[in-house]
Design a protein around this motif. Structure first.
Motif, PDB file in Angstrom:
ATOM      1  N   ASP A 118       0.764  -1.205  -0.187  1.00 40.69           N
ATOM      2  CA  ASP A 118      -0.017  -0.099  -0.110  1.00 40.69           C
ATOM      3  C   ASP A 118       0.863   1.329   0.217  1.00 40.69           C
ATOM      4  O   ASP A 118       0.703   2.152  -0.838  1.00 40.69           O
ATOM      5  CB  ASP A 118      -0.757   0.024   1.272  1.00 40.69           C
ATOM      6  N   ILE A 119       1.976   1.268   0.634  1.00 39.91           N
ATOM      7  CA  ILE A 119       2.703   2.720   1.009  1.00 39.91           C
ATOM      8  C   ILE A 119       3.447   2.642  -0.299  1.00 39.91           C
ATOM      9  O   ILE A 119       3.502   3.950  -0.805  1.00 39.91           O
ATOM     10  CB  ILE A 119       3.488   2.461   2.334  1.00 39.91           C
ATOM     11  N   ILE A 122       2.595   1.929  -3.445  1.00 38.92           N
ATOM     12  CA  ILE A 122       1.658   2.349  -4.456  1.00 38.92           C
ATOM     13  C   ILE A 122       0.978   3.590  -4.338  1.00 38.92           C
ATOM     14  O   ILE A 122       1.014   4.494  -5.180  1.00 38.92           O
ATOM     15  CB  ILE A 122       0.517   1.270  -4.547  1.00 38.92           C
ATOM     16  N   GLN A 123       0.797   3.815  -2.997  1.00 33.28           N
ATOM     17  CA  GLN A 123       0.222   5.180  -2.753  1.00 33.28           C
ATOM     18  C   GLN A 123       1.208   6.311  -3.160  1.00 33.28           C
ATOM     19  O   GLN A 123       0.723   7.432  -3.494  1.00 33.28           O
ATOM     20  CB  GLN A 123      -0.227   5.299  -1.379  1.00 33.28           C
ATOM     21  N   VAL A 124       2.241   6.297  -2.724  1.00 30.93           N
ATOM     22  CA  VAL A 124       3.630   7.161  -2.906  1.00 30.93           C
ATOM     23  C   VAL A 124       3.769   7.135  -4.407  1.00 30.93           C
ATOM     24  O   VAL A 124       4.011   8.594  -4.925  1.00 30.93           O
ATOM     25  CB  VAL A 124       4.752   7.056  -2.205  1.00 30.93           C
ATOM     26  N   HIS A 177       1.621   6.532  -6.720  1.00 25.88           N
ATOM     27  CA  HIS A 177       0.485   7.262  -7.451  1.00 25.88           C
ATOM     28  C   HIS A 177       0.659   8.920  -7.226  1.00 25.88           C
ATOM     29  O   HIS A 177       0.046   9.605  -8.131  1.00 25.88           O
ATOM     30  CB  HIS A 177      -0.769   6.644  -7.055  1.00 25.88           C
ATOM     31  N   GLY A 178       0.961   9.208  -5.832  1.00 26.74           N
ATOM     32  CA  GLY A 178       1.143  10.586  -5.571  1.00 26.74           C
ATOM     33  C   GLY A 178       2.161  11.277  -6.352  1.00 26.74           C
ATOM     34  O   GLY A 178       1.661  12.486  -6.885  1.00 26.74           O
TER      35      GLY A 178
END
Length: 404
Positions: A221-222, A224-226, A228-229
């Motif tokens: 999650d971390i 992918i989230q970063v 995408h950010g």
């Protein structure tokens, strides 16, 4: 993995027979799994075992078995303890803790020291790294506290880098909890600076520390989230630094996905990383990422291994141009040969497993002598080798403290 099954079965107070009954298997099957005679290749079986043991499946497939005592032959335990104590201090609360004043060197001097420590890490010289970190963990936070004006952000960025190096080394030697603490501080420090890409590299350290604890979903999650950010923030940015950090996040996300058996996500992320590497145009080492087409291939090999696809890992590795591999930093090359040794264990090729672990040791001795996973590989080769394994492997086994 068999030893981890035995460990958690013991923690749950179950005999082999009780454990076998709950799995609808024979006691003989359990015994063979725990002794490594029979391999656990199906993720569905692994998740079933994890459910009976009441643990996350990641705690069985994690590459760094936290419960296994490790012999660190190249690192002084006093130095590791000093690093631990530095991480347990909270210099930024000095106003309330009445902390002793630490005289920090000039920022230019600290930048050179941090650059040297990064270089030592990439060469796999972990004893030099730990010795440098002991001093840097004291002086760099003090430098940030003493800095004024425009220098404040630059000092915070140095703090982030020192914590990132600390996290990477601690994770390698099996100190996953401390690695997470250091990585978490790295992100906080990066947010106090002006270099947004340091937030991205810090995020990969947090994710890797989580992965070493078996928390693969959180690690996924971390990353992918970063990632995408970064897409949202930089949009079509094509500068090599941004592409490298973005690509590293994708690669680490792919590794987290592979640990959970998520083949589709693993392949999608590796494909996206490959496209980023093509845009980069070649191998580079911006922000200590070693990102590029070759490193993407190395991660494909590693992902195949975590998915239990040893033959595919070997086939992928054979297509990597030797010259391209030789151009990577020593830490990456040694890590790759360690991975290849694991792949050969999966395929049952003990001769090539031995050759690769010895090659990894020749490239960066500390990568093998300091890491629990490497010690585990050496032990497996010794125990599964038919005939005399040879004096070189015997010497290596003696150095890392394992025996047949």
């Amino acid at each position: 993995m068999g030893r981890r099954v035995a460990y958690w079965r013991g923690r749950r107070g179950m005999s082999q027979q009780v454990f076998a009954d709950r799995l609808s298997k024979s006691k003989s099957w359990v015994d063979k799994i725990e002794r490594g005679v029979r391999r656990l290749d199906k993720y569905s079986v692994i998740t079933e075992i994890a459910a009976v043991l009441q643990i996350d499946a990641g705690q069985l497939v994690t590459s760094e078995p936290a419960h296994k005592p490790h012999h660190i032959t190249l690192l002084d335990q006093i130095e590791i303890e000093n690093i631990r104590q530095s991480l347990e201090r909270y210099e930024r609360l000095g106003l309330f803790l009445d902390a002793a004043e630490i005289e920090a060197p000039d920022l230019a001097v600290l930048r050179n020291q941090v650059a040297y420590t990064w270089s030592a890490y990439e060469k796999g010289h972990y004893p030099n790294v730990t010795r440098s970190l002991i001093e840097l963990l004291r002086t760099v936070p003090a430098a940030e506290s003493n800095a004024e004006g425009a220098e404040k952000a630059g000092a915070a960025e140095l703090v982030s880098q020192v914590y990132q190096i600390s996290s990477s080394v601690l994770r390698k030697i099996g100190e996953s909890a401390l690695a997470w603490l250091a990585a978490d501080r790295a992100i906080s420090a990066a947010n106090r600076g002006d270099d947004e890409l340091l937030v991205g590299t810090s995020a990969t350290r947090v994710a890797n520390a989580l992965r070493s604890q078996g928390r693969h979903d959180a690690a996924f999650d971390i990353n992918i989230q970063v990632a995408h950010g970064m897409i949202s923030h930089y949009r079509d940015a094509a500068d090599p630094e941004t592409l490298s950090v973005y690509g590293l996040l994708l690669l680490q996300g792919a590794m987290a996905a592979s640990h959970t058996g998520d083949t589709a996500s693993t392949r999608d992320l590796l494909s996206s990383a490959e496209k980023a590497a093509q845009r980069l145009g070649g191998d580079a080492d911006y922000y200590w990422t070693s990102f590029g087409p070759t490193n993407v291939e190395l991660h494909k090999v590693a992902a195949h291994i975590e998915l239990g696809e040893g033959h595919a890992a070997v086939q992928t590795a054979e297509k990597i141009p030797p010259q391209a591999l030789d151009n990577l930093v020593a830490e990456r090359r040694a890590h790759h040969h360690l991975d290849l040794s694991r792949a050969c264990l999966q395929t049952g090729d003990m001769e090539r497993a031995k050759a690769n672990i010895l090659t990894a040791h020749a490239i960066a001795p500390a990568e093998i002598q300091c890491r629990p996973i490497a010690m585990d590989v050496v032990e497996q080769i010794l125990n599964r080798y038919r005939g005399e394994p040879g004096s070189a492997l015997r010497r290596l086994a003696s150095e890392v403290g394992v025996s047949a």
